[in-house]
Design a protein around this motif. Structure first.
Motif, PDB file in Angstrom:
ATOM      1  N   ILE A 156      37.965  25.255  41.694  1.00 42.27           N
ATOM      2  CA  ILE A 156      37.944  26.913  41.723  1.00 42.27           C
ATOM      3  C   ILE A 156      39.414  27.397  41.901  1.00 42.27           C
ATOM      4  N   LEU A 160      39.450  33.391  43.477  1.00 44.24           N
ATOM      5  CA  LEU A 160      38.196  33.465  43.979  1.00 44.24           C
ATOM      6  C   LEU A 160      37.899  33.036  45.242  1.00 44.24           C
ATOM      7  N   VAL A 188      31.583  23.186  45.225  1.00 46.54           N
ATOM      8  CA  VAL A 188      32.793  23.196  44.983  1.00 46.54           C
ATOM      9  C   VAL A 188      33.505  22.047  45.414  1.00 46.54           C
ATOM     10  N   ILE A 207      36.414  29.057  37.348  1.00 44.72           N
ATOM     11  CA  ILE A 207      35.844  28.121  37.696  1.00 44.72           C
ATOM     12  C   ILE A 207      36.017  27.246  36.773  1.00 44.72           C
TER      13      ILE A 207
END
Length: 405
Positions: A156, A160, A188, A207
């Motif tokens: 990611i 974010l 993640v 992502i």
């Protein structure tokens, strides 16, 4: 020893005797100089920052389907963005042709989709990218964690992470339960290094998933949003670009090949338009200052008619009277411009840091030149505003001036 200029001394004396009025007049110049210099520095710093970021990817070509040509037929309607929205895409055959035309350059394809994401109590939208594992490790850099090894793992972007408080090990839901694709939860495994503005892949707020996850969720296998070409030698970028266009656009325009120069020109043009508009607004403050200076000088002439008559009667020439009042306007302008320049450096530094996020380019020539330019504009406007009142004073008849009450 050079004698002091008595005319200049009289001008300084007049400014000091009417100090409050002179200060208020100079204040308009101060505001105008600060506005013009600060706006100019903000624009210069934004342009330099964007140029630096895009220069890092100057050796990258982005190939997309030409919507006006034969860049792939719409997908068969099985859930992917290319299918549902009739968007153009590049096919695997076109990818092979691009790779051949690019020679030794590193070429990789990219899937992309925008989707809803949710983590904890926060939700929003993000770009979902997918690419080959080899390309992922070659193009992207991690600050922590590892690249995905299964379809339930993702990496990611830092934006974010900051926005949603995500860390390695966090779970993120992609999609919406009410959509056809439903909602998928992934974990993640890595945080990407910040890349800044880039035309090839905007990973900071995205992502990155595996290719298998992307095509399993959105379909559209072998339907690529774009193909990126990393040219080995930047001096060969035009040659590679022409090679790709010649190879794929023989019969009709199948692809568009773009480099960072077009994006830079577009951004520079937009910034230039915004800056021009902002400078026009800032110029209003200098117009107000000019009116204020004009008013002050006219009042000074009116109040000193008798003084002018005495000076003329003892032999003071018309050009010396003219010079005396021009000097007064110049003193106000230079002092106002000087103070404005100092404040511009202070205020500009703070504003640039707040808006651009860095002051790395603040003292670069393209940025700092706005300060002396603002000073010169402010001082010149001040002097020009004092020319007519000075000319009027020099034209007064000494006899009529001595009779004035």
């Amino acid at each position: 020893m050079k004698k002091p200029d008595i005319i200049f001394q009289l001008s300084v004396r007049s400014v000091r005797l009417n100090l409050l009025r002179s200060v208020l007049a100079a204040l308009g110049i101060v505001i105008g100089v600060v506005a013009i210099a600060s706006i100019g520095m903000i624009s210069a710093n934004m342009t330099l920052s964007v140029t630096e970021e895009l220069s890092a990817t100057a050796n990258i070509l982005v190939v997309t389907a030409d919507s006006g040509g034969g860049g792939g037929e719409p997908g068969p309607g099985s859930g992917g963005s290319s299918s549902d929205d009739d968007e153009d895409y590049l096919t695997s055959d076109q990818f092979d042709d691009i790779r051949k035309a690019a020679g030794s350059s590193f070429v990789y394809y990219l899937y992309s989709e925008s989707d809803r994401i949710e983590t904890g109590d926060s939700s929003g939208h993000a770009t979902i990218y997918a690419m080959e594992d080899e390309a992922m490790t070659e193009i992207l850099t991690l600050t922590e964690g590892s690249f995905p090894s299964t379809t339930s793992q993702v990496v990611i972007g830092p934006d974010l992470v900051e926005r949603y408080g995500i860390e390695v090990g966090s779970k993120v839901s992609i999609g919406d339960e009410d959509d056809d694709e439903g909602e998928t939860t992934v974990r993640v495994t890595g945080i990407l290094e910040e890349r800044g503005m880039s035309m090839d892949i905007n990973s900071d707020s995205a992502i990155i998933t595996t290719e298998k996850f992307f095509t399993g969720r959105y379909d559209g296998e072998d339907e690529y949003s774009q193909v990126n070409v990393v040219v080995d030698d930047i001096d060969e970028i035009d040659t590679v670009k022409e090679s790709i266009e010649d190879s794929l656009n023989k019969k009709e325009n199948e692809v568009k090949v773009e480099d960072s120069s077009r994006m830079l020109d577009s951004i520079s043009s937009t910034l230039g338009t915004i800056t021009s508009f902002a400078l026009a607004i800032a110029g209003i403050s200098l117009l107000v200052a000019a009116v204020s200076i004009f008013n002050v000088m006219m009042m000074s002439v009116t109040e000193r008619i008798r003084e002018i008559g005495i000076l003329r009667s003892i032999g003071t020439q018309k050009n010396e009277i003219l010079r005396m009042f021009v000097y007064e306007a110049a003193i106000i302008g230079v002092v106002g411009a000087g103070i404005g320049a100092i404040l511009s450096l202070i205020i500009g530094y703070v504003v640039v840091f707040g808006m651009v996020g860095t002051t790395e380019y603040f003292f670069a020539w393209d940025s700092i030149i706005n300060v002396p330019e603002g000073m010169i504009i402010g001082a010149v406007i001040c002097v020009v505003s004092g020319v007519y009142p000075a000319w009027r004073a020099s034209k007064l008849d000494p006899i009529d001036a001595l009779r004035a009450e």
